[in-house]
Design a protein around this motif. Sequence first.
Motif, PDB file in Angstrom:
ATOM      1  N   ALA A 514       0.896  -1.131  -0.067  1.00 56.11           N
ATOM      2  CA  ALA A 514       0.075   0.000   0.049  1.00 56.11           C
ATOM      3  C   ALA A 514       0.873   1.374  -0.029  1.00 56.11           C
ATOM      4  CB  ALA A 514      -1.019  -0.103   1.277  1.00 56.11           C
ATOM      5  N   ILE A 515       2.065   1.303   0.956  1.00 60.42           N
ATOM      6  CA  ILE A 515       2.779   2.534   0.880  1.00 60.42           C
ATOM      7  C   ILE A 515       3.490   2.711  -0.406  1.00 60.42           C
ATOM      8  CG2 ILE A 515       4.742   3.575   2.065  1.00 60.42           C
ATOM      9  CD1 ILE A 515       3.618   2.437   4.550  1.00 60.42           C
ATOM     10  N   ALA A 516       4.066   1.400  -0.857  1.00 61.94           N
ATOM     11  CA  ALA A 516       4.807   1.700  -1.970  1.00 61.94           C
ATOM     12  C   ALA A 516       4.030   2.261  -3.388  1.00 61.94           C
ATOM     13  CB  ALA A 516       5.221   0.289  -2.470  1.00 61.94           C
ATOM     14  N   LEU A 517       2.631   1.852  -3.278  1.00 59.75           N
ATOM     15  CA  LEU A 517       1.816   2.325  -4.303  1.00 59.75           C
ATOM     16  C   LEU A 517       1.522   3.707  -4.256  1.00 59.75           C
ATOM     17  CD1 LEU A 517      -0.568  -0.884  -5.039  1.00 59.75           C
ATOM     18  CD2 LEU A 517       1.135   0.104  -6.596  1.00 59.75           C
ATOM     19  N   ILE A 518       1.089   3.974  -2.684  1.00 59.45           N
ATOM     20  CA  ILE A 518       0.821   5.579  -2.393  1.00 59.45           C
ATOM     21  C   ILE A 518       1.866   6.371  -2.921  1.00 59.45           C
ATOM     22  CG2 ILE A 518       0.371   7.039  -0.697  1.00 59.45           C
ATOM     23  CD1 ILE A 518      -1.192   4.816   0.574  1.00 59.45           C
ATOM     24  N   GLU A 519       3.271   6.058  -2.558  1.00 56.50           N
ATOM     25  CA  GLU A 519       4.247   6.931  -2.510  1.00 56.50           C
ATOM     26  C   GLU A 519       4.460   7.097  -4.250  1.00 56.50           C
ATOM     27  OE1 GLU A 519       9.245   6.745  -2.020  1.00 56.50           O
ATOM     28  OE2 GLU A 519       7.673   5.455  -1.049  1.00 56.50           O
ATOM     29  N   SER A 801      -0.473  -8.488  -1.750  1.00 51.28           N
ATOM     30  CA  SER A 801      -0.603  -7.578  -3.114  1.00 51.28           C
ATOM     31  C   SER A 801      -2.028  -7.161  -3.578  1.00 51.28           C
ATOM     32  CB  SER A 801       0.196  -8.091  -4.426  1.00 51.28           C
ATOM     33  OG  SER A 801       1.466  -8.376  -4.170  1.00 51.28           O
ATOM     34  N   VAL A 802      -2.867  -8.000  -3.539  1.00 48.52           N
ATOM     35  CA  VAL A 802      -4.297  -7.709  -3.762  1.00 48.52           C
ATOM     36  C   VAL A 802      -5.015  -6.800  -2.831  1.00 48.52           C
ATOM     37  CG1 VAL A 802      -6.449  -8.627  -4.145  1.00 48.52           C
ATOM     38  CG2 VAL A 802      -4.484  -9.760  -5.167  1.00 48.52           C
ATOM     39  N   ILE A 803      -4.624  -7.128  -1.624  1.00 46.16           N
ATOM     40  CA  ILE A 803      -5.332  -6.379  -0.519  1.00 46.16           C
ATOM     41  C   ILE A 803      -4.609  -4.848  -0.310  1.00 46.16           C
ATOM     42  CG2 ILE A 803      -5.813  -6.330   1.914  1.00 46.16           C
ATOM     43  CD1 ILE A 803      -5.865  -9.187   1.943  1.00 46.16           C
ATOM     44  N   GLY A 804      -3.476  -5.050  -0.461  1.00 44.59           N
ATOM     45  CA  GLY A 804      -2.679  -3.596  -0.487  1.00 44.59           C
ATOM     46  C   GLY A 804      -2.708  -2.779  -1.511  1.00 44.59           C
ATOM     47  N   THR A 805      -3.266  -3.316  -2.650  1.00 43.58           N
ATOM     48  CA  THR A 805      -3.517  -2.493  -3.900  1.00 43.58           C
ATOM     49  C   THR A 805      -4.837  -1.967  -3.662  1.00 43.58           C
ATOM     50  OG1 THR A 805      -2.319  -3.578  -5.435  1.00 43.58           O
ATOM     51  CG2 THR A 805      -3.915  -2.524  -6.204  1.00 43.58           C
ATOM     52  N   GLY A 806      -5.721  -2.682  -3.236  1.00 41.55           N
ATOM     53  CA  GLY A 806      -7.143  -2.103  -2.535  1.00 41.55           C
ATOM     54  C   GLY A 806      -7.131  -1.182  -1.871  1.00 41.55           C
ATOM     55  N   ASP A 825       5.670  -2.860 -10.972  1.00 43.18           N
ATOM     56  CA  ASP A 825       7.109  -2.752 -10.457  1.00 43.18           C
ATOM     57  C   ASP A 825       7.091  -2.879  -8.919  1.00 43.18           C
ATOM     58  OD1 ASP A 825       7.987  -2.876 -13.011  1.00 43.18           O
ATOM     59  OD2 ASP A 825       8.781  -1.129 -12.962  1.00 43.18           O
ATOM     60  N   SER A 826       6.345  -1.953  -8.435  1.00 42.81           N
ATOM     61  CA  SER A 826       6.258  -1.788  -6.766  1.00 42.81           C
ATOM     62  C   SER A 826       5.752  -3.124  -6.287  1.00 42.81           C
ATOM     63  CB  SER A 826       5.255  -0.772  -6.141  1.00 42.81           C
ATOM     64  OG  SER A 826       5.857   0.369  -6.591  1.00 42.81           O
ATOM     65  N   VAL A 827       4.783  -3.695  -6.979  1.00 42.58           N
ATOM     66  CA  VAL A 827       4.047  -5.027  -6.386  1.00 42.58           C
ATOM     67  C   VAL A 827       5.155  -6.268  -6.589  1.00 42.58           C
ATOM     68  CG1 VAL A 827       2.068  -6.463  -6.615  1.00 42.58           C
ATOM     69  CG2 VAL A 827       1.855  -4.059  -6.734  1.00 42.58           C
ATOM     70  N   ILE A 828       5.628  -6.176  -7.803  1.00 42.89           N
ATOM     71  CA  ILE A 828       6.489  -7.300  -8.093  1.00 42.89           C
ATOM     72  C   ILE A 828       7.878  -7.400  -7.095  1.00 42.89           C
ATOM     73  CG2 ILE A 828       8.304  -8.321  -9.707  1.00 42.89           C
ATOM     74  CD1 ILE A 828       5.837  -7.483 -12.002  1.00 42.89           C
ATOM     75  N   THR A 829       8.152  -6.099  -6.837  1.00 44.96           N
ATOM     76  CA  THR A 829       9.382  -6.111  -5.702  1.00 44.96           C
ATOM     77  C   THR A 829       9.025  -6.848  -4.466  1.00 44.96           C
ATOM     78  OG1 THR A 829      10.247  -4.057  -6.967  1.00 44.96           O
ATOM     79  CG2 THR A 829      11.007  -4.583  -4.833  1.00 44.96           C
ATOM     80  N   THR A 830       7.613  -6.253  -4.180  1.00 44.97           N
ATOM     81  CA  THR A 830       7.369  -6.710  -2.745  1.00 44.97           C
ATOM     82  C   THR A 830       7.059  -8.139  -2.725  1.00 44.97           C
ATOM     83  OG1 THR A 830       6.223  -4.369  -2.421  1.00 44.97           O
ATOM     84  CG2 THR A 830       5.329  -6.407  -1.200  1.00 44.97           C
ATOM     85  N   ALA A 831       6.468  -8.641  -3.985  1.00 42.13           N
ATOM     86  CA  ALA A 831       6.315 -10.257  -3.737  1.00 42.13           C
ATOM     87  C   ALA A 831       7.741 -11.031  -3.819  1.00 42.13           C
ATOM     88  CB  ALA A 831       5.521 -10.692  -5.095  1.00 42.13           C
ATOM     89  N   LEU A 832       8.760 -10.485  -4.612  1.00 38.75           N
ATOM     90  CA  LEU A 832       9.933 -11.043  -4.346  1.00 38.75           C
ATOM     91  C   LEU A 832      10.585 -10.985  -2.986  1.00 38.75           C
ATOM     92  CD1 LEU A 832      11.360 -10.067  -7.800  1.00 38.75           C
ATOM     93  CD2 LEU A 832      10.430 -12.258  -7.302  1.00 38.75           C
ATOM     94  N   LEU A 833      10.573  -9.835  -2.443  1.00 33.89           N
ATOM     95  CA  LEU A 833      10.981  -9.459  -1.322  1.00 33.89           C
ATOM     96  C   LEU A 833      10.387 -10.572   0.071  1.00 33.89           C
ATOM     97  CD1 LEU A 833      12.691  -7.958   0.963  1.00 33.89           C
ATOM     98  CD2 LEU A 833      10.636  -6.578   1.089  1.00 33.89           C
ATOM     99  N   ALA A 834       8.972 -10.602  -0.230  1.00 37.48           N
ATOM    100  CA  ALA A 834       8.122 -11.594   0.644  1.00 37.48           C
ATOM    101  C   ALA A 834       8.676 -12.994   0.398  1.00 37.48           C
ATOM    102  CB  ALA A 834       6.803 -11.682   0.330  1.00 37.48           C
ATOM    103  N   THR A 835       8.727 -13.562  -0.735  1.00 40.29           N
ATOM    104  CA  THR A 835       9.422 -14.841  -1.262  1.00 40.29           C
ATOM    105  C   THR A 835      10.790 -14.983  -0.675  1.00 40.29           C
ATOM    106  OG1 THR A 835       8.016 -14.819  -2.998  1.00 40.29           O
ATOM    107  CG2 THR A 835       9.626 -16.496  -2.962  1.00 40.29           C
ATOM    108  N   ALA A 836      11.606 -14.060  -0.819  1.00 36.70           N
ATOM    109  CA  ALA A 836      13.050 -14.188  -0.382  1.00 36.70           C
ATOM    110  C   ALA A 836      13.196 -14.192   1.287  1.00 36.70           C
ATOM    111  CB  ALA A 836      14.061 -13.047  -0.793  1.00 36.70           C
ATOM    112  N   ILE A 837      12.436 -13.572   1.804  1.00 35.30           N
ATOM    113  CA  ILE A 837      12.219 -13.346   3.446  1.00 35.30           C
ATOM    114  C   ILE A 837      11.915 -14.964   3.823  1.00 35.30           C
ATOM    115  CG2 ILE A 837      11.142 -12.585   5.387  1.00 35.30           C
ATOM    116  CD1 ILE A 837      11.142  -9.878   3.955  1.00 35.30           C
TER     117      ILE A 837
END
Length: 861
Positions: A514-519, A801-806, A825-837
Amino acid sequence: MTTLEQHAGRSGAGSLDAESGGGLPLALRLARRELRGGLKGFRIFLACLTLGVAAIAGVGSVSEAMLQGLQRDGRILLGGDMDLRLTHVEASAEQQDWLAERVEVSSVSEMRAMARGLDEGSRRVLVELKAVDNLYPLYGAVRLAPEGDLAAALARQDGVWGAVVDGNLLRRLDVELGELVQIGDTQFRVSAVLEREPDRTSRAFTLGPTFMVDRASLPETNLVQPGSLIRNHYRLRFGDSLSAADLRQDLQETFPQAGWRIRDTTEAAPGIGRFIDRLTLFLTLVGLTALLVGGVGVGNAVRSYLEGKTGTIATMKCLGAPGRLIFQVYMTQILVLASLGIVIGLLIGGLSPPVVSAIIGDTLGWRAELGIYPLPLITAAVFGVLTAITFSLWPLTRAQNVAAASLFRDLITPAGGRPDRKGLLALLVFGGLLAGLAVVTATDQMLALYFVIGAIGALLLFRLAAQGIMAVSRRLPRPRRPGLRLALTNLHRPGAPTGSVVMSLGLGLTVLVAIALIEGNLSRQVQQSLPEEAPGFYFIDIQPDQVAEFDRLIAGLEGIEDIQRVPMLRGRISAVNGVPPEQLVIPPDVQWIFRGDRGLTWMREQRAGDELTLGDWWPADYDGPPLVSLDDEVGRALGLGPGDKLSINILGRDVEVTIANLRVVDWGSLTINFVMVFSPGLLEQAPQTHIATVRAAPEAEDALEIAVTDRFINVSSIRVKEALEQVGELMGHIATAVRAIAAVALAAGVLVLAGAVAAGHHRRVYDAVVLKVLGATRRVVAQAFLLEYGLLGLVTAAIASVIGTGAAYLVLTEIMRAPFVFLPDSVITTALLATAITVAFGFAGTWRALGQKAAPLLRNE
């Protein structure tokens, strides 16, 4: 087993009950003995609570320190005990005499102007020209470099007036101290650098550096013309002997049509105060999210701890311990440990103001009032206590009510179950208190209510998602590859961490998305989404007798692509259908309309591209009572339409106009737009200037600015790109603060994820040993665990990603009233970060499990 259990219950029924003496003293003794074993199993619990409480306490304390600093320095920031502001005109002799009889008055005039060096072709820089009298400043002090007296620095010497300026202006103009700078028709010698301007913060957003001169020199510049956009401030000093409220009332009664804007020290920097309130609210909500994520960790930690105590609890029940005693023992431990985490969090939060103050220094124009602020700390502590209790109730009440036999079986196969009615009621009560506290303590309670509803919805969605993942993995066909088959099985096996991982990591990632998309959307509006047809320059303060020559000059220049020019003056809304603004209920998103003066213009014909939503445009030859075209968004928010009346104060005179139509205003186009456009007639007769936008080829921009400002010394040019860069820089500072607090939410999610992995470590070790004994290679086992956590990370990231986008969409469109664009790009980066963590933590736990030897573990089993 059941007979043995019943017998044990009968034979030992009196022992624990008799010793309990009502339950509480025994519960305290048992809890103390349990705590002697150390904090093992509760480290994540402590970290989650500490993090969430520290975030809320820190944000609240810093906000309070900044607002208290504003209030403390109110006189300095405002420039007096009261400030009277007039636009375009000066106070009349009668008004000035009336004021002088009662208070001490300092006059300050502010306007925009173009500064330039004396060399041929030297650069032009837009400055905030500030002309002060010999009483300035009434409060506070100006700091110069080199040190010296302000009056002496501004005085005329050898026929040349002095000036003090911001240091960056010297660099932009490439001039040195002592050299001359041209402003209008007058040359000023730069005598000092302005290091501190006490009342700077009270000004609105500025487009250029300050250029301070003596007020007596202003007429010589010839910049002050009828209709010029000049703001005249009359700062009053009256001490404590006169009440600001009484003087305000006397002013309004004596000069009801004066048209000045009156502010006292409680409104020294209203825009900044509102900004701090909104930023505090947003950061507090993110902090609450961190606490909410931490709450999931609290629940997981309690559940994991109680799983380790399953044998103890089962034995206590067999010896006759009632469920109430079990609940008291472990709730006592939880409250003691929660208190420790809360105290640590409060210490961190309470120390935040001096740390933040040391980092930002005098950047804001005032110093935060350092100290300990009890209310934010108490609020954070209550949040911490309610979070600990709310998220502990489910596992505690389950352990309280499950029979001993089920608990013994729980050692091998974890049992499900839910609290009884009393437990569910307690859960609802404490959850309601937690939600109510979030709403009651917020500055915008409606926004906080939406947050609470969204948080509850997100928790339910992630819970359902976790159950869905487990159900789907259970029903999928069994793959041939052993690693993948084991990974899918691990997602739904008894004691699987699926629910914990999805809920904890998912909430933190939702906030990040959500913050990444807002920013990203806000940055895109400021920088990337600059319309292709946006103007390169705004030219302001064009006098009516200069219009024809201005048009000819622009037409004769090369590279000019478009020009728009309209007349303009300023006024403020003094009544809506006869009701003053202070008596109206004004929606927050249009309150800015009533704060100070608004730009006004008049037109005969409707502009091409202007869309009317209600009413009709007036005829080109209209010559009747004044009509106005109002911004559609403002009209609908206030419930206004054609036929409604507005009173507009123009140059100290209230004029009543009738709304003729509502029209759509595209503020994002950056072209000339006005909230109110008048019909011809009334404004044609008022003193006014013209404003123009010009779009030119990039290579022609410098020549355009030089040609206009050389020919018309009173005309100021505003480069749109430079203005947007300033906005972008401000947005960058805000984004840094937001990202910092969002990182807290993610850190809480990572902690909870670590706790979930740690909680299942014993079971993972057992699984790995059994698989190795049955012939599975280390590679197959490692692959299975990595696939398990990789699948969890990807699915969790997709849901987040779905909930944060909403959430980002709702914040941008409903709260900020800004357009929303999905940024993959923001959402994909977050998804990769989540998977990596997720994979990283899963792999860390797996690698430790793979290193265990089989024989000792199997002998223990």
